[in-house]
Scaffold this active site. Structure first.
Site, PDB file in Angstrom:
ATOM      1  NE  ARG A  81      -2.006  -1.329   3.522  1.00  0.00           N
ATOM      2  CZ  ARG A  81      -2.148  -0.861   4.756  1.00  0.00           C
ATOM      3  NH1 ARG A  81      -3.123  -0.034   5.047  1.00  0.00           N
ATOM      4  NH2 ARG A  81      -1.327  -1.209   5.716  1.00  0.00           N
ATOM      5  CG  ASN A 115      -4.016  -4.250   3.553  1.00  0.00           C
ATOM      6  OD1 ASN A 115      -3.442  -4.238   2.470  1.00  0.00           O
ATOM      7  ND2 ASN A 115      -3.368  -4.231   4.700  1.00  0.00           N
TER       8      ASN A 115
END
Length: 88
Positions: free
Chosen positions: A20, A38
């Site tokens: 990320r 996520n």
């Protein structure tokens, strides 16, 4: 220049490896706004808005992020006015 919205679902071993934050860095470097998140099923959802050419470049780069990317599913949409780039 045409503005678009990209929603990319990145599948593979992409959680717990910094994916990320890597995606955020790539997107911000390309001048894009959006988020990386996520998902409960182990995927990472990357949402980005900006010029089509920058989005295409981000999409090209996603498979080379940290971890092991097996697949990147994508959907194109009209932008909604994302500001900044968040990670969840």
């Amino acid at each position: 220049m045409t503005q678009r919205r990209l929603v990319a679902l990145v599948d593979g071993h992409v959680q717990g490896v910094g994916f990320r934050w890597w995606a955020r860095g790539e997107a911000v470097g390309l001048g894009l706004a959006g988020s990386a998140e996520n998902l409960a099923d182990g995927r990472v959802r990357v949402v980005a808005e900006g010029p089509e050419d920058a989005l295409a470049e981000l999409l090209r780069r996603l498979p080379s992020g940290p971890g092991r990317v097996k697949d990147v599913a994508r959907e194109w949409a009209e932008p909604v006015g994302e500001k900044g780039f968040d990670t969840f």
